[in-house]
Design a protein around this motif. Structure first.
Motif, PDB file in Angstrom:
ATOM      1  N   ARG A 112      62.311  72.238  60.253  1.00  0.00           N
ATOM      2  CA  ARG A 112      62.506  71.071  61.098  1.00  0.00           C
ATOM      3  C   ARG A 112      63.549  70.151  60.478  1.00  0.00           C
ATOM      4  O   ARG A 112      63.884  70.273  59.290  1.00  0.00           O
ATOM      5  CB  ARG A 112      61.188  70.310  61.271  1.00  0.00           C
ATOM      6  N   ARG A 154      51.096  72.218  57.873  1.00  0.00           N
ATOM      7  CA  ARG A 154      52.547  72.192  57.967  1.00  0.00           C
ATOM      8  C   ARG A 154      53.100  71.101  57.051  1.00  0.00           C
ATOM      9  O   ARG A 154      52.363  70.264  56.543  1.00  0.00           O
ATOM     10  CB  ARG A 154      52.987  71.944  59.415  1.00  0.00           C
ATOM     11  N   ARG A 182      49.366  64.938  61.966  1.00  0.00           N
ATOM     12  CA  ARG A 182      50.599  65.741  61.996  1.00  0.00           C
ATOM     13  C   ARG A 182      51.636  65.064  62.888  1.00  0.00           C
ATOM     14  O   ARG A 182      51.317  64.556  63.966  1.00  0.00           O
ATOM     15  CB  ARG A 182      50.285  67.144  62.513  1.00  0.00           C
ATOM     16  N   THR A 183      52.888  65.079  62.444  1.00  0.00           N
ATOM     17  CA  THR A 183      53.989  64.512  63.224  1.00  0.00           C
ATOM     18  C   THR A 183      54.678  65.617  64.004  1.00  0.00           C
ATOM     19  O   THR A 183      55.129  66.620  63.421  1.00  0.00           O
ATOM     20  CB  THR A 183      55.010  63.809  62.320  1.00  0.00           C
ATOM     21  N   GLU A 184      54.724  65.462  65.320  1.00  0.00           N
ATOM     22  CA  GLU A 184      55.407  66.412  66.206  1.00  0.00           C
ATOM     23  C   GLU A 184      56.440  65.639  67.012  1.00  0.00           C
ATOM     24  O   GLU A 184      56.099  64.898  67.925  1.00  0.00           O
ATOM     25  CB  GLU A 184      54.406  67.079  67.148  1.00  0.00           C
ATOM     26  N   ASP A 219      51.981  67.153  56.522  1.00  0.00           N
ATOM     27  CA  ASP A 219      50.660  66.871  57.077  1.00  0.00           C
ATOM     28  C   ASP A 219      49.893  65.947  56.136  1.00  0.00           C
ATOM     29  O   ASP A 219      50.026  66.041  54.909  1.00  0.00           O
ATOM     30  CB  ASP A 219      49.853  68.165  57.252  1.00  0.00           C
TER      31      ASP A 219
END
Length: 278
Positions: free
Chosen positions: A58, A231, A204-206, A234
């Motif tokens: 990412r 991930r 979690r950051t999405e 997290d």
């Protein structure tokens, strides 16, 4: 009459003893229910395994990418990351030398999911697994006949998770992705006795959102959670168990039940001894 009274007193003491023992058993069963992992899994049973644990690259990730092969001289240019300008006073010319980090060349993934790779230029790696990044760079090198049979090694540099709450708190750097919640708990030294094992939060950051998952590590259903495999970045927060007594109160309770049991038992033995001695 005296004999019957003694017998009744003995029966009453026995009843107190049974109640005390029952209280201790219930207490121990409650403790098991609070602390045991995967309580609904049985020995010698088969359970399906989900293989969907792929961690993808990412924006903001740092990658370590090293290229090698049978010819070190041909592979060397792919590992040159930061040319640093130097000045040669004898010739009056500016020259460039290369500095790498101790862990090898590192690449920061930009907001578009790209890295600037030596010779190859911009390479889009966003949304790829580490294996896919390796295959992409290998293919580009081979397509241009730049190196025969290149060996490409790719790893995360800044893959880390944060652990807070009723666990060994801290930031943990992970060299290889695919770490699950149980492995993370083991790295942190396991949960405390006061941890709530039925509601462990994973934040979690999405994209532009934060998603909060709740994990119950006492049940096999945890394997089906999207947060079972952690991930990068997290945050794991282990809540205290509100239903559990604090350590001081629990110790008092234990000593009390043990004291009642001991007194009841000694009283019963004394009464029986008195009856039989008469």
């Amino acid at each position: 009459m005296i004999y019957q009274k003694v017998i009744k007193e003995s029966m009453r003491k026995y009843l107190l003893l049974i109640l005390a023992v029952a209280a201790m058993v219930v207490s121990s069963c409650g403790s098991y229910k609070r602390t045991a992992y995967l309580q609904d899994m049985k020995a010698n049973e088969r359970y399906p395994v989900s293989t969907e644990n792929m961690v993808v690259v990412r924006s903001g990730d740092k990658l370590s990418i090293v290229v090698s092969g049978s010819s070190p001289a041909l592979a060397a240019p792919f590992n040159l990351v930061r040319p640093m300008p130097t000045y040669d006073p004898a010739s009056g010319e500016s020259r460039y030398s290369v500095k790498d980090t101790e862990d090898g060349p590192q690449y920061l993934v930009d907001q578009n999911g790209n890295i600037e790779f030596p010779i190859l230029g911009d390479v889009h790696v966003g949304g790829m697994s580490l294996t896919q990044v390796k295959d992409e760079i290998t293919m580009r090198i081979q397509e241009r006949n730049l190196l025969r049979e290149p060996i490409v090694q790719v790893s995360f540099v800044n893959f880390q998770i944060t652990m807070l709450g009723e666990i060994g708190a801290g930031n943990f750097v992970i060299n290889e992705p695919g770490v699950n919640i149980f492995q993370a708990i083991a790295m942190a030294g396991d949960l405390s006795d006061n941890a709530n094992r039925k509601d462990i939060m994973v934040v979690r950051t999405e994209g532009n959102e934060r998603i909060v998952y709740s994990l119950d590590i006492t049940s096999k259903k945890i394997y089906d959670s999207p947060a079972f495999y952690l991930r990068q970045n997290d945050m794991v927060y282990v809540k205290p168990d509100k239903t559990k007594l604090d350590s001081k109160a629990e110790n008092i309770y234990r000593f009390f039940t043990m004291g009642v049991s001991t007194v009841s038992m000694l009283s019963t033995f004394a009464l029986l001894f008195k009856v039989y001695s008469n």
